[in-house]
Design an enzyme around this catalytic site. Structure first.
Site, mmCIF file in Angstrom:
data_model
loop_
_atom_site.group_PDB
_atom_site.id
_atom_site.type_symbol
_atom_site.label_atom_id
_atom_site.label_comp_id
_atom_site.label_asym_id
_atom_site.label_seq_id
_atom_site.Cartn_x
_atom_site.Cartn_y
_atom_site.Cartn_z
ATOM 1 N N CYS A 120 -18.803 -28.478 -20.691
ATOM 2 C CA CYS A 120 -17.344 -28.613 -20.636
ATOM 3 C C CYS A 120 -16.984 -29.395 -19.156
ATOM 4 C CB CYS A 120 -16.504 -27.387 -20.425
ATOM 5 S SG CYS A 120 -14.843 -27.577 -19.648
ATOM 6 N N SER A 155 13.692 4.274 10.767
ATOM 7 C CA SER A 155 13.238 2.850 10.531
ATOM 8 C C SER A 155 13.805 2.168 11.745
ATOM 9 C CB SER A 155 13.979 2.323 9.301
ATOM 10 O OG SER A 155 13.479 0.953 9.108
ATOM 11 N N LEU A 156 13.838 0.827 11.914
ATOM 12 C CA LEU A 156 14.463 0.141 13.081
ATOM 13 C C LEU A 156 15.471 -0.649 12.564
ATOM 14 C CD1 LEU A 156 11.168 -1.046 14.941
ATOM 15 C CD2 LEU A 156 12.739 0.553 15.684
ATOM 16 N N CYS A 192 -11.892 -29.283 -22.798
ATOM 17 C CA CYS A 192 -12.806 -29.590 -23.731
ATOM 18 C C CYS A 192 -12.405 -29.186 -25.279
ATOM 19 C CB CYS A 192 -14.361 -29.047 -23.377
ATOM 20 S SG CYS A 192 -14.477 -27.408 -23.647
ATOM 21 N N CYS A 229 -9.498 -24.405 -24.430
ATOM 22 C CA CYS A 229 -10.013 -25.081 -23.252
ATOM 23 C C CYS A 229 -9.016 -26.248 -23.116
ATOM 24 C CB CYS A 229 -11.486 -25.129 -22.894
ATOM 25 S SG CYS A 229 -11.632 -26.249 -21.414
ATOM 26 N N CYS A 273 -14.055 -20.569 -20.632
ATOM 27 C CA CYS A 273 -14.322 -21.721 -21.567
ATOM 28 C C CYS A 273 -15.908 -21.467 -21.375
ATOM 29 C CB CYS A 273 -13.906 -23.161 -21.050
ATOM 30 S SG CYS A 273 -14.809 -24.310 -21.851
ATOM 31 N N GLU A 276 6.622 -5.090 22.358
ATOM 32 C CA GLU A 276 5.314 -5.161 21.830
ATOM 33 C C GLU A 276 5.239 -5.965 20.480
ATOM 34 O OE1 GLU A 276 5.717 -1.154 22.244
ATOM 35 O OE2 GLU A 276 5.638 -0.594 19.957
ATOM 36 N N LYS A 335 11.781 -2.051 22.969
ATOM 37 C CA LYS A 335 11.940 -0.753 23.078
ATOM 38 C C LYS A 335 12.714 -0.399 24.678
ATOM 39 C CE LYS A 335 8.640 0.909 19.797
ATOM 40 N NZ LYS A 335 7.396 1.283 19.734
ATOM 41 N N TYR A 391 1.593 3.367 18.447
ATOM 42 C CA TYR A 391 2.870 2.973 19.351
ATOM 43 C C TYR A 391 3.812 3.743 19.584
ATOM 44 C CZ TYR A 391 4.481 1.915 14.452
ATOM 45 O OH TYR A 391 4.892 1.894 13.212
ATOM 46 N N LYS A 427 12.734 -9.930 14.035
ATOM 47 C CA LYS A 427 11.997 -10.344 13.101
ATOM 48 C C LYS A 427 11.828 -11.943 13.202
ATOM 49 C CE LYS A 427 12.016 -8.352 9.371
ATOM 50 N NZ LYS A 427 11.043 -7.093 8.493
ATOM 51 N N LYS A 479 5.383 -6.249 16.343
ATOM 52 C CA LYS A 479 5.781 -5.437 15.206
ATOM 53 C C LYS A 479 4.627 -5.687 14.231
ATOM 54 C CE LYS A 479 9.584 -4.401 12.211
ATOM 55 N NZ LYS A 479 8.797 -4.422 10.902
ATOM 56 N N ASP A 485 -24.748 -3.408 14.575
ATOM 57 C CA ASP A 485 -24.363 -2.392 13.799
ATOM 58 C C ASP A 485 -25.679 -1.668 13.213
ATOM 59 O OD1 ASP A 485 -22.226 -3.798 13.816
ATOM 60 O OD2 ASP A 485 -22.269 -4.923 11.783
ATOM 61 N N GLU A 489 -28.324 -0.745 14.872
ATOM 62 C CA GLU A 489 -28.614 0.345 15.902
ATOM 63 C C GLU A 489 -27.757 1.596 15.823
ATOM 64 O OE1 GLU A 489 -30.577 -2.349 19.384
ATOM 65 O OE2 GLU A 489 -28.388 -2.275 19.214
ATOM 66 N N TYR A 490 -26.302 1.094 15.547
ATOM 67 C CA TYR A 490 -25.280 2.291 15.407
ATOM 68 C C TYR A 490 -25.670 3.105 14.190
ATOM 69 C CZ TYR A 490 -21.258 4.790 14.060
ATOM 70 O OH TYR A 490 -20.202 5.621 13.772
ATOM 71 N N ASP A 491 -26.088 2.317 13.096
ATOM 72 C CA ASP A 491 -26.515 3.025 11.781
ATOM 73 C C ASP A 491 -27.739 4.028 12.039
ATOM 74 O OD1 ASP A 491 -24.327 1.848 10.548
ATOM 75 O OD2 ASP A 491 -25.480 0.290 9.560
ATOM 76 N N ASP A 515 2.408 -5.640 10.934
ATOM 77 C CA ASP A 515 2.919 -5.737 9.666
ATOM 78 C C ASP A 515 1.845 -4.958 8.670
ATOM 79 O OD1 ASP A 515 4.441 -6.539 7.452
ATOM 80 O OD2 ASP A 515 3.624 -8.399 7.432
HETATM 81 S S1 IVH Z 1 8.555 1.922 16.450
HETATM 82 C C1 IVH Z 1 11.635 5.498 16.091
HETATM 83 N N1 IVH Z 1 6.842 0.127 16.854
HETATM 84 O O1 IVH Z 1 8.305 -1.093 11.744
HETATM 85 C C2 IVH Z 1 10.672 4.432 16.242
HETATM 86 N N2 IVH Z 1 7.589 0.446 14.792
HETATM 87 O O2 IVH Z 1 10.719 -1.967 10.218
HETATM 88 C C3 IVH Z 1 9.633 4.044 15.368
HETATM 89 N N3 IVH Z 1 6.341 -1.091 13.130
HETATM 90 O O3 IVH Z 1 9.001 2.021 10.417
HETATM 91 C C4 IVH Z 1 9.008 2.779 15.111
HETATM 92 N N4 IVH Z 1 5.034 -2.080 14.576
HETATM 93 O O4 IVH Z 1 6.406 1.175 10.615
HETATM 94 C C5 IVH Z 1 7.636 0.607 16.053
HETATM 95 N N5 IVH Z 1 5.438 -1.495 17.480
HETATM 96 C C6 IVH Z 1 6.113 -0.923 16.679
HETATM 97 C C7 IVH Z 1 6.091 -1.208 15.358
HETATM 98 C C8 IVH Z 1 6.748 -0.548 14.299
HETATM 99 C C9 IVH Z 1 5.534 -1.978 13.084
HETATM 100 C C10 IVH Z 1 7.076 -0.703 11.643
HETATM 101 C C11 IVH Z 1 7.263 0.991 11.879
HETATM 102 C C12 IVH Z 1 8.699 1.033 11.410
HETATM 103 C C13 IVH Z 1 9.026 -0.323 10.817
HETATM 104 C C14 IVH Z 1 10.335 -0.593 10.936
#
Ligand code: IVH
Length: 702
Positions: free
Chosen positions: A465, A104-105, A445, A442, A460, A135, A324, A248, A348, A137, A55, A57-59, A139
């Site tokens: 105490c 969303s998924l 005490c 407290c 306290c 792959e 996917k 992703y 999930k 998911k 780190d 050296e990078y700095d 969080d």
């Molecule tokens: S694909 C059109 N891949 O999960 C496809 N989503 O619950 C777009 N997420 O809104 C999503 N890991 O924020 C995809 N490997 C992954 C993911 C991923 C996390 C999230 C993403 C999405 C949410 C849906």
């Protein structure tokens, strides 16, 4: 690969430049190479997790670039590594439209759900078997990035899926997001990519430790912290949190059909797994290593269940897997609903949330006198662990979460993270729930509690105490402090109750004759305890300082303090201003340290500890036998036969050597024991490092 070797060579060259007198001239003449070297090392560190240089050296290289750019502003380019840190505050966030809506998924929870998804995809496509890419998911918080002519031009939050907040400056603080990426190599002029911003478990812990040292409330989980960080107005604060990003999904490529590229390049766009590869090759942290391409849903099910087992061992949080359809053509055929694509589904993992009843609240007094309310719950199992009590932090937190006794609450246990209350389910109230009334006294005490201005915590302030005294001793003997094995929390409480122990010096004056009479204390356990107490006398000064439990002094600050004096009592004569000169010690921390060492009782205790044989001297400063190895850097790897690793390190230091933590061009000696691994391999590539055996090391210090 070849390019990487060149950049590695060039990195070593620039480390040498750092030591030359005309470093700045060289950097001005060859600024592009210096930038490339910095980018390459960011990539190694943040994307590959495999740093080449330290780190520091990078700095130093970064500072050199900063200096050149300061004197020659015309040389600053938008993708210069220095341009990550926004110089001014963000002015609120503009709302911007996504090029393609961020959908969303759909979710699945078991093998049958997945089979159902596969059946629909097979029916719609007429195929007998489908190839999937599976792959993690991640969080965290989703983001969308746009690159134009290889430059990052925009970063956006998900928002409502159609438009989000423009958080470009903040995305530039995330080191695993490159500021420029060679998409033009693939004929791509404009591209929109999607991903997840996350906080690794380690960085989450580090950030919480820092918050604690600052006396600020800690944060509940990595996901909320990552999401919250993206919308912070101060980019420097965003940078402090060390966020990461996994990318992703490619959601849009301008003129995708008419890209003027060869077949190999075109083929990178034909499957999702190849797109992950393309992103990886362009320098992004895509799930290239974590993903798996499989044929048929049974193999998908095997992989998601296999990955679920690894969940707790990953360095980041995931809440499931994403399945996917691999062929992009087939994805286009399947299309989407208004809510989610038909070609992907989330699997999930088992919920780590549960609802239970808040039965009552107890109040605990910590070593600094802070009174913490703890909610007692109807025991409930989450992810294999039974939870029956949860800290609810302070009075404000209770108000914020609108908690009442008798409430049904939603609780969450995310991985290794301590369980938290997510919310109370106010709609389920029956009317007989009771307000939580914070005590004025407290609970131990009975002295009056105080709250400092701007603080959320009631304290306290009676230093006698009992609760505080006991907690202080527990902290002193704990693993990260004096590490007195076999002492432990339960023993401290027991000895205190039996009046065998009343303060920290008492640990070293225990009357072991009394112990023989106690249940559970045989000769062997007494001998072990004696030996552990005796050994702790040799603990280095930083551990002792940390063990004293001075407010705001965490492990890092304790090390800084230990390195700044020859004897612990030297702090008696240091002013707050002098303390503030030390690294990372601000006004509040300096005040607290000064307050501790101005207290006569504390000084008396330290003198007593010294008389009892504890090490108050800074060994490193005081006991250099000779400077024979002065300034030479050492690293030990593998199993040593004759010496313990810590003794070998101490020996090197006694002779003036410096212990470093990683292999880099600055390392002088790598001392190799049995079964040495990657460090040895890495060192072999740097020919200035002397690789020696344990015996050769012993000769060196003879
Ligand atoms: S694909 C059109 N891949 O999960 C496809 N989503 O619950 C777009 N997420 O809104 C999503 N890991 O924020 C995809 N490997 C992954 C993911 C991923 C996390 C999230 C993403 C999405 C949410 C849906």
């Amino acid at each position: 690969m070849e390019q990487n070797n060149i950049l590695a060579e060039e990195t070593l060259y620039w480390l040498k430049v750092l030591t030359s007198t005309d470093a700045e001239t060289k950097a001005t003449e060859n600024i592009q190479q210096l930038k490339a070297v910095l980018r390459f090392n960011e990539y190694r560190y943040y994307v590959l997790n495999n740093a080449l240089i330290s780190d520091n050296e990078y700095d130093a290289l970064y500072k050199l670039l900063e200096k050149v750019e300061k004197n020659h502003p015309e040389l600053i380019t938008k993708d210069s590594p220095t341009q990550r840190v926004g110089s001014s505050l963000n002015e609120g966030f503009a709302t911007v439209q996504h090029l393609v809506p961020m959908l969303s998924l759909d979710n699945s929870y078991n093998a049958d759900d997945l089979k159902d998804f596969d059946r629909k995809a097979r029916e719609a496509s007429g195929l007998a078997i489908i190839e999937y890419c599976v792959e993690p998911k991640f969080d965290g918080a989703s983001i969308s990035l746009i690159y134009e002519n290889d430059m990052l031009v925009r970063g956006t939050t998900r928002g409502d899926g159609v438009a989000g907040d423009d958080i470009t400056t903040n995305t530039k603080q995330i080191r695993s997001i490159p500021l420029s990426a060679p998409f033009s190599k693939y004929g791509i002029e404009q591209i929109e990519i999607r991903g997840e911003v996350i906080l690794t478990k380690q960085n989450f812990d580090k950030y919480n430790a820092w918050l604690e040292e600052q006396g600020l409330p800690t944060v509940a989980n990595p996901r909320n912290t990552a999401a919250g960080s993206l919308r912070i107005k101060d980019p420097k604060e965003v940078a402090r949190r060390n966020l990461d990003a996994f990318l992703y999904h490619i959601s849009y490529i301008v003129n995708r059909e008419s890209l003027k590229v060869n077949d190999t390049q075109q083929s990178l766009l034909t499957t999702h797994s190849n797109q992950l590869k393309l992103l990886w090759e362009c320098g992004f942290r895509s799930p290239e290593k974590e993903k798996k391409v499989v044929k048929g849903i049974d193999a998908v099910i095997d992989y998601v269940l296999e990955f679920e087992q690894k969940r707790d061992n990953l360095p980041y949080e995931i809440d499931g897997m994403v399945v996917k359809v691999n062929s992009i053509e087939l994805q286009d055929t399947l299309g989407m609903t208004s809510h989610h694509p038909r070609w992907a589904i989330a699997f999930k993992f088992k919920a780590r949330q549960a609802t239970t009843k808040l039965l009552h609240v107890e109040y605990q007094v910590g070593r600094t006198g802070a009174v913490t309310p703890v909610a007692k719950l109807q025991p409930v199992a989450i992810g294999g662990v039974t939870v029956s009590s949860i800290s609810i932090h302070n009075e404000e937190y209770i108000k914020e979460k609108d908690l009442k006794i008798g409430d049904i609450v939603l609780i969450e246990r995310a991985g290794d993270v301590i369980p938290q209350i997510v919310k109370s389910l106010a709609e389920l109230r029956k009317g007989d729930e009771q307000e939580i009334i914070f005590p004025k006294e407290c609970p131990v005490c009975k002295s009056e509690l105080f709250k400092e201005e701007g603080e959320a915590v009631w304290r306290c302030i009676n230093i006698e105490c009992e609760a505080q005294v006991v907690e202080k001793i527990i902290h002193f003997v704990s693993k990260d402090a004096m590490d007195i094995k076999s002492f432990g929390e339960a023993n401290v409480r027991k000895f205190y109750e039996l009046k065998l122990l009343k303060d920290i010096p008492g640990i070293y004056q225990l009357n072991f004759d009394e112990f023989g009479k106690m249940e559970g204390f045989g000769k062997k356990s007494i001998d072990n305890l004696k030996a552990a107490i005796e050994a702790s006398k040799q603990q280095p000064l930083n551990r002792l300082i940390y063990g004293l439990g001075i407010r705001f002094v965490g492990e890092t600050t304790a090390k800084t303090l230990a390195n700044s004096v020859e004897h612990l009592l030297d702090f008696k004569n240091k002013t707050e201003e002098e303390l503030q000169q030390l690294e990372d010690i601000g006004v509040k921390v300096a005040k607290s340290i000064h307050h501790f060492f101005s207290n006569e009782q504390n000084i008396e205790m330290l003198k007593q500890l010294e008389t009892l044989g504890l090490q108050l001297k800074n060994e490193k400063k005081a006991t250099v036998v000779s400077g024979g190895l002065s300034g030479q850097t050492f690293l030990f790897t593998g199993t040593l036969n004759k010496l313990k690793r810590s003794d070998a390190e101490a020996l090197a230091e006694q002779h003036g050597g410096i212990i470093v933590s990683g292999v880099s061009a600055k390392l002088n000696y790598l001392v190799v024991g049995e079964d040495a691994g990657s460090k040895l391999e890495k060192a072999k590539k740097i020919n200035t490092i002397k690789i020696i055996s344990e015996d050769e090391f012993l000769k060196l210090v003879e």
